[in-house]
Design a protein around this motif. Structure first.
Motif, mmCIF file in Angstrom:
data_model
loop_
_atom_site.group_PDB
_atom_site.id
_atom_site.type_symbol
_atom_site.label_atom_id
_atom_site.label_comp_id
_atom_site.label_asym_id
_atom_site.label_seq_id
_atom_site.Cartn_x
_atom_site.Cartn_y
_atom_site.Cartn_z
ATOM 1 N N ILE A 166 -15.088 16.681 24.550
ATOM 2 C CA ILE A 166 -14.903 17.384 23.280
ATOM 3 C C ILE A 166 -14.880 16.341 22.178
ATOM 4 N N GLY A 167 -15.785 16.486 21.218
ATOM 5 C CA GLY A 167 -15.857 15.558 20.100
ATOM 6 C C GLY A 167 -15.420 16.208 18.803
ATOM 7 N N ASN A 168 -14.811 15.414 17.948
ATOM 8 C CA ASN A 168 -14.409 15.820 16.604
ATOM 9 C C ASN A 168 -14.987 14.773 15.651
ATOM 10 N N LEU A 169 -16.013 15.155 14.882
ATOM 11 C CA LEU A 169 -16.692 14.219 13.990
ATOM 12 C C LEU A 169 -16.576 14.704 12.550
ATOM 13 N N PRO A 170 -15.923 13.918 11.671
ATOM 14 C CA PRO A 170 -15.771 14.345 10.282
ATOM 15 C C PRO A 170 -17.081 14.221 9.505
ATOM 16 N N THR A 171 -17.119 14.842 8.343
ATOM 17 C CA THR A 171 -18.260 14.733 7.452
ATOM 18 C C THR A 171 -18.518 13.257 7.163
ATOM 19 N N GLY A 172 -19.775 12.852 7.206
ATOM 20 C CA GLY A 172 -20.134 11.467 6.936
ATOM 21 C C GLY A 172 -20.199 10.588 8.173
ATOM 22 N N SER A 173 -19.758 11.079 9.308
ATOM 23 C CA SER A 173 -19.832 10.288 10.534
ATOM 24 C C SER A 173 -21.284 10.093 10.937
ATOM 25 N N PRO A 174 -21.709 8.843 11.185
ATOM 26 C CA PRO A 174 -23.093 8.616 11.586
ATOM 27 C C PRO A 174 -23.442 9.282 12.917
ATOM 28 N N ALA A 175 -22.459 9.544 13.766
ATOM 29 C CA ALA A 175 -22.719 10.198 15.055
ATOM 30 C C ALA A 175 -23.187 11.640 14.863
ATOM 31 N N ARG A 176 -22.968 12.202 13.678
ATOM 32 C CA ARG A 176 -23.441 13.566 13.396
ATOM 33 C C ARG A 176 -24.918 13.607 13.046
ATOM 34 N N GLU A 177 -25.470 12.462 12.642
ATOM 35 C CA GLU A 177 -26.859 12.384 12.196
ATOM 36 C C GLU A 177 -27.779 12.308 13.412
ATOM 37 N N VAL A 178 -28.196 13.453 13.902
ATOM 38 C CA VAL A 178 -29.033 13.527 15.097
ATOM 39 C C VAL A 178 -30.363 14.167 14.706
ATOM 40 N N PRO A 179 -31.482 13.502 15.005
ATOM 41 C CA PRO A 179 -32.789 14.105 14.684
ATOM 42 C C PRO A 179 -32.977 15.426 15.438
ATOM 43 N N GLU A 180 -33.756 16.319 14.851
ATOM 44 C CA GLU A 180 -33.997 17.620 15.464
ATOM 45 C C GLU A 180 -34.566 17.456 16.873
ATOM 46 N N GLY A 181 -34.016 18.220 17.807
ATOM 47 C CA GLY A 181 -34.459 18.165 19.198
ATOM 48 C C GLY A 181 -33.701 17.154 20.039
ATOM 49 N N GLU A 182 -32.960 16.242 19.368
ATOM 50 C CA GLU A 182 -32.180 15.240 20.094
ATOM 51 C C GLU A 182 -30.811 15.819 20.466
ATOM 52 N N ILE A 183 -30.217 15.269 21.507
ATOM 53 C CA ILE A 183 -28.924 15.760 21.987
ATOM 54 C C ILE A 183 -27.782 15.250 21.110
ATOM 55 N N PRO A 184 -26.700 16.021 21.011
ATOM 56 C CA PRO A 184 -25.524 15.551 20.272
ATOM 57 C C PRO A 184 -24.895 14.337 20.949
ATOM 58 N N PHE A 185 -24.122 13.596 20.173
ATOM 59 C CA PHE A 185 -23.413 12.403 20.633
ATOM 60 C C PHE A 185 -22.604 12.695 21.905
ATOM 61 N N GLU A 186 -21.913 13.834 21.931
ATOM 62 C CA GLU A 186 -21.033 14.155 23.061
ATOM 63 C C GLU A 186 -21.825 14.369 24.351
ATOM 64 N N VAL A 187 -23.006 14.955 24.243
ATOM 65 C CA VAL A 187 -23.852 15.139 25.426
ATOM 66 C C VAL A 187 -24.303 13.774 25.936
ATOM 67 N N ALA A 188 -24.648 12.878 25.009
ATOM 68 C CA ALA A 188 -25.047 11.521 25.410
ATOM 69 C C ALA A 188 -23.894 10.807 26.108
ATOM 70 N N GLN A 189 -22.662 10.992 25.613
ATOM 71 C CA GLN A 189 -21.496 10.379 26.249
ATOM 72 C C GLN A 189 -21.255 10.957 27.640
ATOM 73 N N LEU A 190 -21.461 12.262 27.787
ATOM 74 C CA LEU A 190 -21.300 12.906 29.088
ATOM 75 C C LEU A 190 -22.315 12.341 30.082
ATOM 76 N N LEU A 191 -23.568 12.226 29.662
ATOM 77 C CA LEU A 191 -24.612 11.683 30.530
ATOM 78 C C LEU A 191 -24.326 10.225 30.897
ATOM 79 N N LEU A 192 -23.833 9.459 29.938
ATOM 80 C CA LEU A 192 -23.479 8.067 30.196
ATOM 81 C C LEU A 192 -22.360 7.978 31.234
ATOM 82 N N ALA A 193 -21.335 8.819 31.088
ATOM 83 C CA ALA A 193 -20.219 8.820 32.038
ATOM 84 C C ALA A 193 -20.665 9.245 33.435
ATOM 85 N N LEU A 194 -21.659 10.117 33.498
ATOM 86 C CA LEU A 194 -22.179 10.579 34.785
ATOM 87 C C LEU A 194 -23.235 9.632 35.365
ATOM 88 N N GLU A 195 -23.543 8.574 34.598
ATOM 89 C CA GLU A 195 -24.595 7.622 34.982
ATOM 90 C C GLU A 195 -25.921 8.340 35.210
#
Length: 165
Positions: free
Chosen positions: A61-90
């Motif tokens: 579960i992620g909480n990202l405030p306005t202005g956080s660079p982690a919120r800037e995701v190009p269209e079609g790309e996965i959110p930061f939290e999904v990337a973290q989940l995939l990283l943790a799952l290797e």
């Protein structure tokens, strides 16, 4: 909703309330990560809920405030939290967002407009919603659906959880 207001004092962790599940309600281990900015401010918080028995993370579960660079995701790309989940799952598969739909959900007496993301990996469930203070909450789960019951478990976590010991 009181948990949606900004705190007036600066805590040791984020300068906004973190909305997540209470660690006492989760039958496993909780890890928290802060995203620091160069000026020392907090650009976001993500919480990783792991199951017992070393079976790996079940939810982030992620909480990202306005202005956080982690919120800037190009269209079609996965959110930061999904990337973290995939990283943790290797898991290094290429995953993309293939669709989204907005769904109204009640949380207590409040109406949330939840965006359900459809990903190219069907074992990942992902939802997002904006809080009234501009913080984007993203929930990413592995191999388990995110049901409306989960929103009733979300609550602000105490600032002490994020203080350095």
């Amino acid at each position: 909703m009181s948990f949606l207001r900004r705190r007036s004092a600066t805590p040791a962790g984020p300068d906004f309330d973190v909305l997540a599940m209470d660690p006492g309600d989760w039958p496993g281990n909780l890890g928290a990560g802060l995203l620091p900015a160069p000026d020392g401010s907090c650009q976001g918080v993500f919480l990783r809920y792991d199951l017992f028995g070393g079976r790996g993370p079940a939810m982030i579960i992620g909480n990202l405030p306005t202005g956080s660079p982690a919120r800037e995701v190009p269209e079609g790309e996965i959110p930061f939290e999904v990337a973290q989940l995939l990283l943790a799952l290797e898991n290094d598969e290429e995953i993309t967002v293939v669709g989204a739909e907005d769904v109204p959900v009640m949380q207590g007496d409040n109406l949330l407009i939840v965006r359900r993301l459809k990903l190219s990996e069907s074992r990942i469930s992902c939802v997002q919603f904006d809080r009234s203070d501009g913080v984007l909450v993203t929930i990413a789960a592995w191999d388990r659906p995110i049901t409306d019951d989960l929103y009733a478990l979300l609550k602000p976590l105490p600032a002490e959880l994020f203080q350095q010991g």
